[in-house]
Motif scaffolding. Structure first.
Motif, PDB file in Angstrom:
ATOM      1  N   PHE A  18       0.818  -1.182  -0.153  1.00  0.00           N
ATOM      2  CA  PHE A  18      -0.024   0.006  -0.095  1.00  0.00           C
ATOM      3  C   PHE A  18       0.896   1.271  -0.113  1.00  0.00           C
ATOM      4  CE2 PHE A  18      -1.866  -3.487   2.103  1.00  0.00           C
ATOM      5  CZ  PHE A  18      -3.076  -3.558   1.697  1.00  0.00           C
ATOM      6  N   PRO A  19       1.211   1.973  -1.135  1.00  0.00           N
ATOM      7  CA  PRO A  19       1.895   2.946  -1.082  1.00  0.00           C
ATOM      8  C   PRO A  19       1.862   4.275  -0.251  1.00  0.00           C
ATOM      9  CG  PRO A  19       1.488   2.279  -3.305  1.00  0.00           C
ATOM     10  CD  PRO A  19       0.525   1.435  -2.576  1.00  0.00           C
ATOM     11  N   VAL A  20       0.533   4.367   0.216  1.00  0.00           N
ATOM     12  CA  VAL A  20       0.035   5.422   0.683  1.00  0.00           C
ATOM     13  C   VAL A  20       0.617   6.827   0.217  1.00  0.00           C
ATOM     14  CG1 VAL A  20      -0.246   6.383   3.273  1.00  0.00           C
ATOM     15  CG2 VAL A  20       0.103   3.752   2.662  1.00  0.00           C
ATOM     16  N   GLN A  21       1.715   7.366   1.014  1.00  0.00           N
ATOM     17  CA  GLN A  21       2.249   8.527   0.194  1.00  0.00           C
ATOM     18  C   GLN A  21       3.725   8.266  -0.740  1.00  0.00           C
ATOM     19  OE1 GLN A  21       2.514  11.789   2.808  1.00  0.00           O
ATOM     20  NE2 GLN A  21       1.084  10.899   4.613  1.00  0.00           N
ATOM     21  N   ALA A  22       4.111   7.126  -0.705  1.00  0.00           N
ATOM     22  CA  ALA A  22       5.008   6.546  -1.444  1.00  0.00           C
ATOM     23  C   ALA A  22       4.533   6.490  -3.069  1.00  0.00           C
ATOM     24  CB  ALA A  22       5.737   5.339  -0.792  1.00  0.00           C
ATOM     25  N   LEU A  23       5.734   6.240  -3.685  1.00  0.00           N
ATOM     26  CA  LEU A  23       5.280   5.995  -5.255  1.00  0.00           C
ATOM     27  C   LEU A  23       5.118   4.636  -5.704  1.00  0.00           C
ATOM     28  CD1 LEU A  23       8.263   8.101  -6.762  1.00  0.00           C
ATOM     29  CD2 LEU A  23       6.012   8.830  -6.912  1.00  0.00           C
ATOM     30  N   PRO A  24       4.293   4.219  -6.601  1.00  0.00           N
ATOM     31  CA  PRO A  24       4.099   2.930  -6.502  1.00  0.00           C
ATOM     32  C   PRO A  24       4.999   2.128  -7.323  1.00  0.00           C
ATOM     33  CG  PRO A  24       3.172   4.201  -8.391  1.00  0.00           C
ATOM     34  CD  PRO A  24       3.666   5.208  -7.415  1.00  0.00           C
ATOM     35  N   ALA A  44       9.093  11.419  10.423  1.00  0.00           N
ATOM     36  CA  ALA A  44       9.333  11.766  11.981  1.00  0.00           C
ATOM     37  C   ALA A  44       8.191  12.098  12.734  1.00  0.00           C
ATOM     38  CB  ALA A  44      10.142  12.985  11.695  1.00  0.00           C
ATOM     39  N   GLN A  45       7.107  12.751  11.965  1.00  0.00           N
ATOM     40  CA  GLN A  45       5.854  12.940  12.657  1.00  0.00           C
ATOM     41  C   GLN A  45       4.741  11.704  12.905  1.00  0.00           C
ATOM     42  OE1 GLN A  45       7.146  15.192  10.183  1.00  0.00           O
ATOM     43  NE2 GLN A  45       8.219  16.004  11.777  1.00  0.00           N
ATOM     44  N   ASP A  46       5.346  10.558  12.802  1.00  0.00           N
ATOM     45  CA  ASP A  46       4.495   9.535  12.849  1.00  0.00           C
ATOM     46  C   ASP A  46       3.398   9.310  11.889  1.00  0.00           C
ATOM     47  OD1 ASP A  46       4.624   6.967  14.163  1.00  0.00           O
ATOM     48  OD2 ASP A  46       2.744   7.468  15.307  1.00  0.00           O
ATOM     49  N   ARG A  47       3.501   9.860  10.768  1.00  0.00           N
ATOM     50  CA  ARG A  47       2.581   9.627   9.577  1.00  0.00           C
ATOM     51  C   ARG A  47       3.105   8.707   8.920  1.00  0.00           C
ATOM     52  NH1 ARG A  47       2.980  16.043   7.849  1.00  0.00           N
ATOM     53  NH2 ARG A  47       5.163  15.441   7.898  1.00  0.00           N
ATOM     54  N   GLU A  48       2.291   7.614   8.351  1.00  0.00           N
ATOM     55  CA  GLU A  48       2.546   6.595   7.844  1.00  0.00           C
ATOM     56  C   GLU A  48       2.644   7.123   6.172  1.00  0.00           C
ATOM     57  OE1 GLU A  48       1.285   1.985   8.069  1.00  0.00           O
ATOM     58  OE2 GLU A  48      -0.428   3.376   6.827  1.00  0.00           O
ATOM     59  N   LEU A  49       3.879   6.425   5.612  1.00  0.00           N
ATOM     60  CA  LEU A  49       4.142   6.784   4.123  1.00  0.00           C
ATOM     61  C   LEU A  49       4.032   5.531   3.354  1.00  0.00           C
ATOM     62  CD1 LEU A  49       7.822   8.701   5.076  1.00  0.00           C
ATOM     63  CD2 LEU A  49       5.323   9.576   4.620  1.00  0.00           C
ATOM     64  N   ALA A  50       4.259   4.120   3.912  1.00  0.00           N
ATOM     65  CA  ALA A  50       3.974   2.951   3.131  1.00  0.00           C
ATOM     66  C   ALA A  50       3.673   1.951   4.057  1.00  0.00           C
ATOM     67  CB  ALA A  50       5.198   2.808   2.359  1.00  0.00           C
ATOM     68  N   ARG A  51       2.886   0.890   3.439  1.00  0.00           N
ATOM     69  CA  ARG A  51       2.709  -0.240   4.325  1.00  0.00           C
ATOM     70  C   ARG A  51       2.862  -1.415   3.515  1.00  0.00           C
ATOM     71  NH1 ARG A  51      -1.714   1.458   5.739  1.00  0.00           N
ATOM     72  NH2 ARG A  51      -3.296   0.080   4.388  1.00  0.00           N
ATOM     73  N   LEU A  52       3.205  -2.645   4.218  1.00  0.00           N
ATOM     74  CA  LEU A  52       3.499  -3.649   3.352  1.00  0.00           C
ATOM     75  C   LEU A  52       3.155  -4.680   4.269  1.00  0.00           C
ATOM     76  CD1 LEU A  52       5.260  -4.860   0.863  1.00  0.00           C
ATOM     77  CD2 LEU A  52       7.118  -5.343   2.449  1.00  0.00           C
ATOM     78  N   HIS A  53       2.536  -5.948   3.682  1.00  0.00           N
ATOM     79  CA  HIS A  53       2.031  -7.013   4.196  1.00  0.00           C
ATOM     80  C   HIS A  53       2.594  -8.115   3.514  1.00  0.00           C
ATOM     81  CE1 HIS A  53      -2.259  -5.152   5.682  1.00  0.00           C
ATOM     82  NE2 HIS A  53      -1.077  -4.617   6.332  1.00  0.00           N
ATOM     83  N   PHE A  82      14.131  -4.782   1.115  1.00  0.00           N
ATOM     84  CA  PHE A  82      12.663  -4.158   0.547  1.00  0.00           C
ATOM     85  C   PHE A  82      13.345  -2.635  -0.029  1.00  0.00           C
ATOM     86  CE2 PHE A  82      10.641  -6.848   3.563  1.00  0.00           C
ATOM     87  CZ  PHE A  82       9.743  -7.507   2.804  1.00  0.00           C
ATOM     88  N   SER A  83      12.834  -2.185  -1.261  1.00  0.00           N
ATOM     89  CA  SER A  83      13.170  -0.765  -1.476  1.00  0.00           C
ATOM     90  C   SER A  83      11.850   0.025  -1.922  1.00  0.00           C
ATOM     91  CB  SER A  83      14.134  -0.915  -2.696  1.00  0.00           C
ATOM     92  OG  SER A  83      15.218  -1.203  -2.639  1.00  0.00           O
ATOM     93  N   PHE A  84      11.823   1.131  -1.355  1.00  0.00           N
ATOM     94  CA  PHE A  84      10.499   1.884  -1.650  1.00  0.00           C
ATOM     95  C   PHE A  84      11.017   3.158  -2.128  1.00  0.00           C
ATOM     96  CE2 PHE A  84      10.261  -0.683   2.330  1.00  0.00           C
ATOM     97  CZ  PHE A  84       9.130  -1.201   2.279  1.00  0.00           C
ATOM     98  N   ASP A  85      10.194   3.751  -3.129  1.00  0.00           N
ATOM     99  CA  ASP A  85      10.627   5.122  -3.667  1.00  0.00           C
ATOM    100  C   ASP A  85       9.727   6.490  -3.327  1.00  0.00           C
ATOM    101  OD1 ASP A  85      12.785   4.048  -5.114  1.00  0.00           O
ATOM    102  OD2 ASP A  85      11.421   3.659  -6.984  1.00  0.00           O
ATOM    103  N   PHE A  86      10.027   7.305  -3.156  1.00  0.00           N
ATOM    104  CA  PHE A  86       9.651   8.664  -2.671  1.00  0.00           C
ATOM    105  C   PHE A  86       9.750   9.800  -3.720  1.00  0.00           C
ATOM    106  CE2 PHE A  86      10.312   6.061   1.108  1.00  0.00           C
ATOM    107  CZ  PHE A  86       9.112   6.204   1.486  1.00  0.00           C
ATOM    108  N   ALA A  87       8.633  10.376  -3.968  1.00  0.00           N
ATOM    109  CA  ALA A  87       8.785  11.547  -4.824  1.00  0.00           C
ATOM    110  C   ALA A  87       9.566  12.788  -4.337  1.00  0.00           C
ATOM    111  CB  ALA A  87       7.469  12.515  -5.108  1.00  0.00           C
ATOM    112  N   GLN A  88       9.802  12.784  -2.645  1.00  0.00           N
ATOM    113  CA  GLN A  88      10.428  13.857  -2.109  1.00  0.00           C
ATOM    114  C   GLN A  88      10.931  13.089  -0.632  1.00  0.00           C
ATOM    115  OE1 GLN A  88      11.112  16.856  -2.773  1.00  0.00           O
ATOM    116  NE2 GLN A  88       9.641  16.847  -4.707  1.00  0.00           N
ATOM    117  N   PRO A  89      12.388  13.214  -0.577  1.00  0.00           N
ATOM    118  CA  PRO A  89      12.912  12.561   0.662  1.00  0.00           C
ATOM    119  C   PRO A  89      12.082  12.968   1.967  1.00  0.00           C
ATOM    120  CG  PRO A  89      14.583  13.881  -0.489  1.00  0.00           C
ATOM    121  CD  PRO A  89      13.370  14.265  -1.073  1.00  0.00           C
ATOM    122  N   PRO A  90      11.731  12.117   2.640  1.00  0.00           N
ATOM    123  CA  PRO A  90      11.072  11.945   3.980  1.00  0.00           C
ATOM    124  C   PRO A  90      11.771  13.006   4.830  1.00  0.00           C
ATOM    125  CG  PRO A  90      11.229   9.814   3.286  1.00  0.00           C
ATOM    126  CD  PRO A  90      12.132  10.401   2.473  1.00  0.00           C
TER     127      PRO A  90
END
Length: 253
Positions: free
Chosen positions: A93-99, A204-213, A224-232
């Protein structure tokens, strides 16, 4: 890395394989079980699944899934392997990450490897690749299980945030992390299923960026490698658990 994606277009014609370009007998039951009996499914070239032509190490088969942004917002990515005894590998579930997601998994025999991507309209878009293999990846103990060292490092997390990725990578930042865990499939005599089943990447504010089952076929000591449009901002925190209730927690600055 070989790449084979199904052609784009409308849902498959009514045939025994429901339009599956791999013409795989397990597909119809897989679609019903994992995507839903009434799911709308489209074969989609914009869902790219990359893997090796031949799995030299069937216990560590690298797979990279990337979804073209033109497909629209992505709710979920499910990776399935037709001819594995345990077919579901991950739900992402990418949430705020890239797919986009990379990892390694165990392969029991030559098989289609698929990524089913659910967009905001509820439609599943499926791409895949064929990976040849001598097999046996799901029914053999991992190295740390054999030598008993798994208990000394269980749940340890290491990782790094990368920025300034090469042009064309499609991301500004990449998180690569490793979780120490034997990831037992339960298919080896006397060893029950024991695997990481949930990971959450938070800022850092405990907001979920991505979730993996994750499930049993993921490789031992998974990476695992996850991609983001902006560095967290402020780094990331990793929290999760395995199917025995052991907690996983770590922070990467």
């Amino acid at each position: 890395m070989a790449q084979t994606s199904a052609p784009p277009g409308a849902p498959g014609v009514a045939d025994a394989f429901e339009g599956d370009p791999f013409r795989s007998l397990p597909w119809v039951d897989m679609r019903r079980e994992y995507l839903g009996p009434q799911a709308q499914v489209r074969w989609e070239a914009r869902v790219r699944v990359q893997g090796p032509d031949f799995a030299e190490d069937p216990m560590n088969v690298p797979i990279h899934v990337q979804v073209d942004p033109a497909l629209g917002p992505v709710r979920q990515i499910t990776v399935l392997v037709d001819r594995n005894p345990i077919r579901r590998v991950v739900d992402y579930f990418p949430v705020q990450a890239l797919p986009s997601l990379s990892f390694r998994f165990k392969l029991e025999q030559a098989s289609p490897v698929r990524a089913a991507v659910q967009t905001a309209d509820g439609v599943w878009h499926v791409g895949g690749t064929w990976v040849e293999s001598a097999g046996g990846g799901c029914t053999v103990s991992g190295a740390t299980r054999k030598d008993g060292s798994w208990s000394q490092t269980l749940g340890e997390v290491s990782g790094r945030l990368f920025s300034g990725l090469p042009e064309g990578a499609g991301a500004a930042s990449r998180l690569r992390l490793r979780v120490m865990h034997p990831m037992d499939t339960g298919l080896v005599g006397g060893i029950p299923a024991f695997f990481v089943n949930r990971l959450s990447v938070r800022d850092a504010q405990d907001r979920e960026l991505a979730r993996l089952h994750s499930y049993e076929p993921v490789s031992e000591n998974p990476v695992f490698s996850f991609d983001f449009a902006q560095p967290p901002a402020g780094g990331v925190r990793i929290v999760g658990s395995d199917n025995n209730g052991n907690r996983i927690t770590s922070r990467l600055e």
